[in-house]
Motif scaffolding. Structure first.
Motif, PDB file in Angstrom:
ATOM      1  N   UNK A  54      -7.926   2.775   1.521  1.00 18.54           N
ATOM      2  CA  UNK A  54      -7.854   3.963   0.662  1.00 18.54           C
ATOM      3  C   UNK A  54      -7.139   5.126   1.328  1.00 18.54           C
ATOM      4  N   UNK A  55      -6.069   4.834   2.057  1.00 14.19           N
ATOM      5  CA  UNK A  55      -5.288   5.911   2.662  1.00 14.19           C
ATOM      6  C   UNK A  55      -4.474   6.631   1.587  1.00 14.19           C
ATOM      7  N   UNK A  56      -4.134   7.848   1.873  1.00 17.69           N
ATOM      8  CA  UNK A  56      -3.336   8.659   0.946  1.00 17.69           C
ATOM      9  C   UNK A  56      -1.856   8.499   1.263  1.00 17.69           C
ATOM     10  N   UNK A  57      -1.007   8.603   0.260  1.00 19.37           N
ATOM     11  CA  UNK A  57       0.424   8.553   0.545  1.00 19.37           C
ATOM     12  C   UNK A  57       0.868   9.813   1.286  1.00 19.37           C
ATOM     13  N   UNK A 115      -3.594   4.055   9.451  1.00 14.98           N
ATOM     14  CA  UNK A 115      -4.644   3.385  10.211  1.00 14.98           C
ATOM     15  C   UNK A 115      -5.942   4.101   9.880  1.00 14.98           C
ATOM     16  N   UNK A 116      -6.638   3.627   8.854  1.00  8.11           N
ATOM     17  CA  UNK A 116      -7.800   4.322   8.319  1.00  8.11           C
ATOM     18  C   UNK A 116      -8.950   4.442   9.303  1.00  8.11           C
ATOM     19  N   UNK A 117      -9.083   3.476  10.209  1.00  7.26           N
ATOM     20  CA  UNK A 117     -10.218   3.504  11.122  1.00  7.26           C
ATOM     21  C   UNK A 117      -9.879   4.142  12.461  1.00  7.26           C
ATOM     22  N   UNK A 118      -8.601   4.431  12.709  1.00  7.06           N
ATOM     23  CA  UNK A 118      -8.185   5.172  13.895  1.00  7.06           C
ATOM     24  C   UNK A 118      -8.375   4.447  15.207  1.00  7.06           C
ATOM     25  N   UNK A 119      -8.466   3.140  15.183  1.00  7.11           N
ATOM     26  CA  UNK A 119      -8.647   2.380  16.422  1.00  7.11           C
ATOM     27  C   UNK A 119      -7.341   1.699  16.807  1.00  7.11           C
ATOM     28  N   UNK A 120      -7.162   1.493  18.088  1.00  2.00           N
ATOM     29  CA  UNK A 120      -5.955   0.813  18.559  1.00  2.00           C
ATOM     30  C   UNK A 120      -6.048  -0.699  18.420  1.00  2.00           C
ATOM     31  N   UNK A 121      -7.263  -1.255  18.456  1.00  2.00           N
ATOM     32  CA  UNK A 121      -7.396  -2.704  18.419  1.00  2.00           C
ATOM     33  C   UNK A 121      -7.434  -3.272  17.001  1.00  2.00           C
ATOM     34  N   UNK A 126       0.820  -1.214   0.000  1.00  2.83           N
ATOM     35  CA  UNK A 126       0.000   0.000   0.000  1.00  2.83           C
ATOM     36  C   UNK A 126       0.851   1.260   0.000  1.00  2.83           C
ATOM     37  N   UNK A 127       0.183   2.417   0.140  1.00  6.39           N
ATOM     38  CA  UNK A 127       0.894   3.697   0.121  1.00  6.39           C
ATOM     39  C   UNK A 127       1.708   3.944   1.383  1.00  6.39           C
TER      40      UNK A 127
END
Length: 141
Positions: free
Chosen positions: A125-128, A113-119, A107-108
């Motif tokens: 679809x994250x950006x570089x 961490x697209x969902x922003x969770x620790x677990x 990936x880029x």
């Protein structure tokens, strides 16, 4: 900066392996699918994705996200000002951010961490990261 031994769920690979519509297919995965004549392919057959054992989360979608990154570097030079009467100090500098990343992650950004969770750490679809170069001048009068 670096991380060793991290894993990241690459949802983009899931979307390409099990597309819900034709626009989600990635060309590299489509060109290297398993067929009877291409048995050494990197990706499984797309004839019946539901028959693929292991489900959607498997060793192809959960990827090694270990990386080594040069994140921030600044080089500066203090110009001698003893001959310039109206300046007490003058500094010229150059800064670079996100200059390079060494990783096997496809990936880029292996740090995303697209969902922003620790677990749950997932890339969807994250950006570089932007590579930034700055030049600067600090003067004290």
């Amino acid at each position: 900066q670096g991380v060793q031994g991290a894993d990241l769920l690459n949802v983009n690979v899931i979307e390409s392996m099990y597309p819900s519509n034709f626009r989600r297919n990635r060309l590299t995965m489509m060109m290297d699918r398993w067929t009877p004549s291409n048995t050494g392919a990197a990706w499984p057959s797309s004839v019946d994705p539901n028959a693929y054992q292991g489900g959607k989360v498997n060793t192809l979608t959960l990827q090694d996200a270990s990386y080594l990154r040069l994140k921030n570097v600044q080089i500066s030079y203090d110009v001698p000002t003893n001959r310039i009467k109206f300046l007490s100090s003058l500094r010229i500098y150059a800064t670079g951010q996100n200059l390079f990343t060494v990783t096997d992650y496809v990936g880029f950004d292996p740090e995303s961490n697209s969902f922003g969770r620790n677990n749950v750490k997932a890339d969807y679809s994250s950006c570089p990261l932007a590579r930034v170069f700055m030049l600067g001048l600090n003067a004290t009068f």
